[in-house]
Enzyme design. Structure first.
Site, short mmCIF file in Angstrom:
data_model
loop_
_atom_site.label_atom_id
_atom_site.label_comp_id
_atom_site.label_asym_id
_atom_site.label_seq_id
_atom_site.Cartn_x
_atom_site.Cartn_y
_atom_site.Cartn_z
N GLY A 36 -39.61 -28.25 22.81
CA GLY A 36 -38.21 -27.95 22.55
C GLY A 36 -37.65 -26.96 23.55
N THR A 38 -36.35 -23.84 23.30
CA THR A 38 -36.79 -22.44 23.29
C THR A 38 -38.21 -22.32 23.82
OG1 THR A 38 -35.39 -22.14 21.33
CG2 THR A 38 -36.92 -20.36 21.88
N ASP A 91 -44.10 -21.51 19.44
CA ASP A 91 -43.32 -22.74 19.27
C ASP A 91 -41.94 -22.40 18.71
OD1 ASP A 91 -42.72 -25.44 19.24
OD2 ASP A 91 -44.42 -26.01 17.97
N ALA A 93 -38.45 -23.87 16.19
CA ALA A 93 -38.23 -24.46 14.87
C ALA A 93 -36.80 -24.98 14.81
CB ALA A 93 -38.47 -23.44 13.76
N ASP A 94 -36.61 -25.99 13.99
CA ASP A 94 -35.26 -26.51 13.76
C ASP A 94 -34.57 -25.76 12.63
OD1 ASP A 94 -35.31 -28.70 15.73
OD2 ASP A 94 -36.88 -29.51 14.44
N LYS A 104 -39.59 -28.73 11.44
CA LYS A 104 -39.82 -28.96 12.85
C LYS A 104 -39.88 -30.46 13.11
CE LYS A 104 -42.99 -26.64 14.98
NZ LYS A 104 -42.09 -26.56 16.14
N GLY A 107 -37.56 -32.79 18.08
CA GLY A 107 -37.88 -33.39 19.38
C GLY A 107 -38.94 -34.47 19.30
N GLU A 113 -47.57 -30.64 17.12
CA GLU A 113 -47.18 -29.27 16.78
C GLU A 113 -47.96 -28.78 15.55
OE1 GLU A 113 -42.55 -29.30 18.40
OE2 GLU A 113 -42.98 -29.77 16.31
N LYS A 131 -30.83 -20.96 13.61
CA LYS A 131 -31.93 -21.68 12.95
C LYS A 131 -32.31 -21.08 11.60
CE LYS A 131 -32.58 -24.47 16.46
NZ LYS A 131 -31.69 -23.91 17.49
#
Length: 249
Positions: A36, A38, A91, A93-94, A104, A107, A113, A131
């Site tokens: 993703g 970030t 990682d 997160a959505d 998550k 993508g 993940e 988020k």
């Protein structure tokens, strides 16, 4: 239409938390690299530190896209072996809530993940302020589904009132999107998830669902940018300024 000012702010916040995460990468670590936008910034900053000789790490990526970014950044990659336990996975997160429960997979990399998060001693989540939500569910919940099972999976999801939609490929909308494992992606539109744990159990019981995007009890810490400030989130605790921490809490 997306607000360009908001988009610029989110982009700045993504870069801010990605740079802040570097302080918790130690020399000699085996690191999991997320997917993703970030996570991509984190890979870029980590690559700068590696090339400058400030850090020696080796990494495993959660997606082929992140693998390519890591190679371009000069980050050494390694093949996981039996007994591999990553020191830290970083990682995005959505969505995340106050308990660090996550959605998550926006993508499409949710399976890898989740594998890396489960195989890590520490999981650090990076997020911009948009988020953080009071309750999960606004963002569609992704599922990775074996193609053969798709009709029956959709039938079961409809009974759960998931409003499932087969995800289309971004480049060719006439084709279904495929994961790195060549599976399909189904996005569930629940709107609200009052009991994520129960839903996770229901989804895991559906034959053909390889992975779902609910990440429960996997994230240890989250860094969330709000404007020019970075806050540290821990499950069930009030957010605190990153300035209060020397080590990863």
């Amino acid at each position: 239409m997306q607000n360009p000012v908001l988009s610029q702010q989110q982009n700045q916040e993504k870069q801010l938390v990605a740079a802040a995460a570097l302080r918790w990468v130690q020399d000699g670590m085996q690191v999991g690299l997320g997917s993703g936008s970030t996570a991509a910034y984190f890979i870029f900053f980590l690559g700068e530190a590696v090339r400058a000789g400030k850090l020696r790490v080796e990494a495993v990526a959660t997606s082929l896209v992140s693998e390519n970014l890591a190679r371009q950044a000069g980050i050494p990659l390694f093949e996981p072996r039996k007994g591999t336990r990553l020191d830290l996975t970083v990682d995005g997160a959505d969505e995340l809530d106050a308990e660090l429960r996550l959605i998550k997979g926006g993508g499409g990399a949710l399976l890898r993940e989740k594998i890396l998060a489960t195989a890590s001693r520490r999981v650090l989540i990076l997020a911009d302020s948009s988020k953080v939500v009071p309750q999960l569910g606004r963002f569609p919940l992704p599922l990775e589904v074996v193609p053969f099972a798709l009709p029956w999976v959709l039938d079961t999801l409809e009974k759960l009132q998931a409003n499932p939609i087969l995800r289309s490929d971004r480049q060719n909308t006439n084709e279904a999107a495929r994961t790195d494992q060549e599976n399909l992606l189904v996005d569930c539109h629940f709107v609200q998830l009052p009991d994520p744990a129960q839903l996770a159990r229901q989804l895991e019981a559906i034959p053909g669902v390889v992975a779902h995007g609910l990440f429960l009890g996997l994230a240890h810490t989250a860094l969330v940018a709000q404007g020019e400030q970075v806050l540290v989130y821990k499950p069930g605790e009030a957010p605190r300024s990153i300035a209060e921490f020397i080590e990863l809490p």
